[in-house]
Design an enzyme around this catalytic site. Structure first.
Site, PDB file in Angstrom:
ATOM      1  N   LYS A  18       0.892  -1.171   0.000  1.00 14.31           N
ATOM      2  CA  LYS A  18       0.000   0.000   0.000  1.00 14.31           C
ATOM      3  C   LYS A  18       0.925   1.213   0.000  1.00 14.31           C
ATOM      4  CE  LYS A  18      -1.727   3.050   2.076  1.00 14.31           C
ATOM      5  NZ  LYS A  18      -1.575   4.479   1.676  1.00 14.31           N
TER       6      LYS A  18
ATOM      7  N   GLU B 154      -0.905   7.382  -1.192  1.00 13.58           N
ATOM      8  CA  GLU B 154      -1.937   7.790  -2.161  1.00 13.58           C
ATOM      9  C   GLU B 154      -1.524   9.071  -2.880  1.00 13.58           C
ATOM     10  OE1 GLU B 154      -1.899   7.857   1.053  1.00 13.58           O
ATOM     11  OE2 GLU B 154      -3.540   9.001   1.965  1.00 13.58           O
TER      12      GLU B 154
ATOM     13  N   CYS C 141      13.568  11.905   5.358  1.00 15.82           N
ATOM     14  CA  CYS C 141      13.654  11.579   6.784  1.00 15.82           C
ATOM     15  C   CYS C 141      15.083  11.739   7.281  1.00 15.82           C
ATOM     16  CB  CYS C 141      13.167  10.167   7.037  1.00 15.82           C
ATOM     17  SG  CYS C 141      14.262   8.944   6.348  1.00 15.82           S
TER      18      CYS C 141
HETATM   19  P1  NAD Z   1       2.223   9.713   6.345  1.00 17.02           P
HETATM   20  O1  NAD Z   1       2.383   9.216   7.731  1.00 17.02           O
HETATM   21  O2  NAD Z   1       1.233  10.785   6.096  1.00 17.02           O
HETATM   22  O3  NAD Z   1       1.819   8.503   5.370  1.00 17.02           O
HETATM   23  C1  NAD Z   1       2.509   7.287   5.383  1.00 17.02           C
HETATM   24  C2  NAD Z   1       1.536   6.166   5.043  1.00 17.02           C
HETATM   25  O4  NAD Z   1       0.560   6.080   6.081  1.00 17.02           O
HETATM   26  C3  NAD Z   1       0.784   6.418   3.750  1.00 17.02           C
HETATM   27  O5  NAD Z   1       0.747   5.222   3.007  1.00 17.02           O
HETATM   28  C4  NAD Z   1      -0.588   6.886   4.202  1.00 17.02           C
HETATM   29  O6  NAD Z   1      -1.624   6.506   3.318  1.00 17.02           O
HETATM   30  C5  NAD Z   1      -0.754   6.200   5.537  1.00 17.02           C
HETATM   31  N1  NAD Z   1      -1.566   6.992   6.480  1.00 17.02           N
HETATM   32  C6  NAD Z   1      -1.619   8.351   6.560  1.00 17.02           C
HETATM   33  N2  NAD Z   1      -2.432   8.721   7.561  1.00 17.02           N
HETATM   34  C7  NAD Z   1      -2.895   7.596   8.132  1.00 17.02           C
HETATM   35  C8  NAD Z   1      -3.773   7.328   9.228  1.00 17.02           C
HETATM   36  N3  NAD Z   1      -4.351   8.303   9.927  1.00 17.02           N
HETATM   37  N4  NAD Z   1      -4.029   6.026   9.550  1.00 17.02           N
HETATM   38  C9  NAD Z   1      -3.455   5.018   8.852  1.00 17.02           C
HETATM   39  N5  NAD Z   1      -2.622   5.223   7.808  1.00 17.02           N
HETATM   40  C10 NAD Z   1      -2.338   6.484   7.444  1.00 17.02           C
HETATM   41  O7  NAD Z   1       3.690  10.126   5.835  1.00 17.02           O
HETATM   42  P2  NAD Z   1       4.076  10.913   4.508  1.00 17.02           P
HETATM   43  O8  NAD Z   1       3.668  12.338   4.663  1.00 17.02           O
HETATM   44  O9  NAD Z   1       3.639  10.159   3.321  1.00 17.02           O
HETATM   45  O10 NAD Z   1       5.676  10.798   4.572  1.00 17.02           O
HETATM   46  C11 NAD Z   1       6.485  11.691   5.265  1.00 17.02           C
HETATM   47  C12 NAD Z   1       6.807  11.193   6.656  1.00 17.02           C
HETATM   48  O11 NAD Z   1       7.471   9.931   6.579  1.00 17.02           O
HETATM   49  C13 NAD Z   1       7.780  12.116   7.381  1.00 17.02           C
HETATM   50  O12 NAD Z   1       7.376  12.224   8.713  1.00 17.02           O
HETATM   51  C14 NAD Z   1       9.111  11.392   7.275  1.00 17.02           C
HETATM   52  O13 NAD Z   1      10.055  11.683   8.277  1.00 17.02           O
HETATM   53  C15 NAD Z   1       8.667   9.972   7.354  1.00 17.02           C
HETATM   54  N6  NAD Z   1       9.683   9.084   6.793  1.00 17.02           N
HETATM   55  C16 NAD Z   1      10.442   8.359   7.652  1.00 17.02           C
HETATM   56  C17 NAD Z   1      11.450   7.549   7.160  1.00 17.02           C
HETATM   57  C18 NAD Z   1      12.320   6.768   8.099  1.00 17.02           C
HETATM   58  O14 NAD Z   1      13.119   5.965   7.616  1.00 17.02           O
HETATM   59  N7  NAD Z   1      12.222   6.964   9.398  1.00 17.02           N
HETATM   60  C19 NAD Z   1      11.672   7.473   5.778  1.00 17.02           C
HETATM   61  C20 NAD Z   1      10.865   8.236   4.929  1.00 17.02           C
HETATM   62  C21 NAD Z   1       9.867   9.043   5.443  1.00 17.02           C
END
Ligand code: NAD
Length: 485
Positions: free
Chosen positions: A178, A181, A286
């Protein structure tokens, strides 16, 4: 430059492209100009069930395919990814916005994760100790788990899915992916090439959507383990709810990465390094550098040079040569970042480079490189993850104060020191609280054969992605004690 027909992306279930049954559809704009490049369905519980059923049905035969044979299929996948490198990079730029140079770097890092997965015959090997007692031998063997689900963020649409499914599948699991989106197009290309490499149907399934798909996977009884990468609040939710459903979980979360700059650093390389780490990929990494703690003795010189070089950076469409800072992912995120810049000014930080209104021809979601000096640890711009090209500078007395302040952050993904002193570097390595530590390197993102994960609220779980951790996460052990008469 690549153009694609704006169509609704499809799920891929049991080896076939299928329409989602979800009623809601979101537009996917090119962040550099707002033009719609695709539509993504928010899939339903029914779609999640179908994908998981397909993965569960494929598991018994796939898990019995000999490990070297699984690995050989991944070699074919690797070749196809290499052959399609440029198209993959162009899709990333089109839907994520990062510059083509950054996108090509991402493609390479994704390929390296697949290279790791091709080594599974060695990596999955167990241990054996003959003669643990008279006539008795002991050994450990590794086995796959079953159906694994992967949930990924928008900022690395290629590399992060490739941290997950190739290794999980090489270990004998089947997979439901997944992806974000906000970046669904590249995911489809990864799946298309995967099946062109000859994998049997149902081994990898793709379901587009948002939180309902995530929660459906968390609650599904056939999903054994979840790999998650995304923001801190969502990682926290996924970890807590999926572990309470009895699943194995690795949840890599948000970050706020710090650099400590000492007077004996190589000034030119440090300035260039910090610029790359803070502003490339528009800070949507990140492992981006968000805070520099600079020693007082060198602060004016360092900040002067940093500001001079930052003012030269070009902002604009990542697909056009010469631009260094591309757009942010969405207008809503741009507004959030502008609010943070406003809060930095209100809270008393000194705005040295103002990226709020960059000079650009393009109509996308742009914020230029921004630098605040004299930032304090009680300011929001120091405390929160901004995920933007905004750098905070804190002035510190010495290394001890730099480490003490950095360790106050609730995040602990990466941290870097710039110094010419081995002693200072050693002290930093020992005392800093971060999962990934850099010494005179800009972004200490480990190569795929090491594991990748942070500390504190940057990571929920025990085993990171990639490397030996990744193999342990995707397998379970049996310890065998045997005697023969
Ligand atoms: P996000 O948390 O908004 O989304 C990540 C995933 O979670 C997506 O597939 C999304 O559909 C899903 N999601 C979003 N809200 C949700 C909810 N309420 N309930 C269940 N699922 C949900 O993250 P993003 O904005 O796509 O990515 C950026 C974030 O990811 C930043 O905080 C970044 O630091 C982090 N990140 C961390 C790493 C790491 O290795 N630690 C690597 C890349 C990105």
């Amino acid at each position: 430059m690549l153009t694609i027909k704006a169509e609704k992306v499809k799920n891929h279930i049991n080896g076939e492209w299928v329409e989602s049954t979800g009623k809601e559809i979101e537009e996917i704009p090119n962040p550099a100009n707002g033009k719609i490049i695709a539509y993504v369905p928010l899939s339903s519980k029914e779609d999640v069930d179908r994908a998981t059923e397909a993965a569960a049905a494929a598991y018994p035969s796939w898990s019995k395919v000999p490990v070297p044979q699984r690995s050989r299929l991944l070699y074919s996948y690797l070749e196809l990814l290499k052959k399609n490198k440029e198209e993959l990079a162009q899709i990333i730029t089109l839907e994520n916005g990062k510059t083509l140079k950054d996108a090509r770097g991402e493609v390479q890092r994704g390929i390296e994760a697949v290279e790791l997965a091709t080594s599974t015959p060695s990596l999955m090997m167990g241990d054996a100790l003959p003669s643990i007692a008279e006539g008795i031998d002991g050994s450990i063997c590794r086995y796959p788990l079953g159906v694994v689900a992967g949930i990924t963020p928008f900022n690395f649409p290629m590399m992060i899915p490739l941290w997950m499914f190739p290794l999980a599948i090489a270990c004998g699991n089947t997979f439901v992916l997944k992806t974000s989106e906000r970046t669904p197009v590249l995911a489809g290309k990864l799946v298309e090439l995967f099946y062109q490499s000859g994998f049997p149907k149902g081994v990898l399934n793709l379901v587009h959507g948002g939180k309902d798909v995530v929660n459906g996977l968390i609650e599904h009884p056939d999903v054994e383990a979840i790999s998650f990468v995304g923001s801190e609040p969502v990682a926290n939710h996924v970890y807590k709810s999926a572990t309470s459903c009895g699943k194995r979980v690795q949840a890599l979360a948000g970050a706020k990465n710090h650099a400590v700059v000492l007077p004996d650093c190589n000034m030119e390389k440090t300035v260039q390094g910090v610029i790359g780490a803070a502003f490339a990929s528009s800070g949507e990494r990140c492992m981006a550098c968000s805070v520099v703690a600079v020693a007082d003795d060198v602060a004016d010189e360092f900040i002067g040079k940093l500001v001079e070089e930052t003012n030269k950076l070009k902002v604009g469409d990542g697909a056009k040569e010469g631009n260094f800072v591309g757009p942010l992912i969405r207008e809503q995120h741009r507004q959030r970042v502008l609010d943070y810049i406003e809060s930095g000014i209100t809270e008393g930080a000194e705005l040295r480079v103002d990226g709020r209104d960059p000079e650009i021809e393009d109509e996308g979601y742009f914020v230029g490189a921004t630098i605040f000096d004299h930032v304090q640890t009680d300011m929001k711009i120091w405390q929160d993850e901004l995920f933007a090209p905004v750098l905070s500078i804190v002035r510190v007395k010495d290394l001890e104060e730099g480490i003490r302040i950095t360790n106050q952050s609730r995040f602990a993904n990466g941290a870097v020191i710039y110094t010419g002193s081995g002693k200072a570097a050693q002290q930093f390595r020992e005392q800093i609280d971060a999962g990934m530590v850099g010494i005179n390197v800009n972004v200490p993102a480990p190569m795929a054969f090491f594991s990748f994960a942070g500390n504190k609220v940057s990571f929920y779980g025990d085993l990171g992605t990639n490397g030996k951790d990744g193999v342990q996460f995707y397998t379970r052990k049996k310890v065998v004690t045997e005697r023969w008469f």
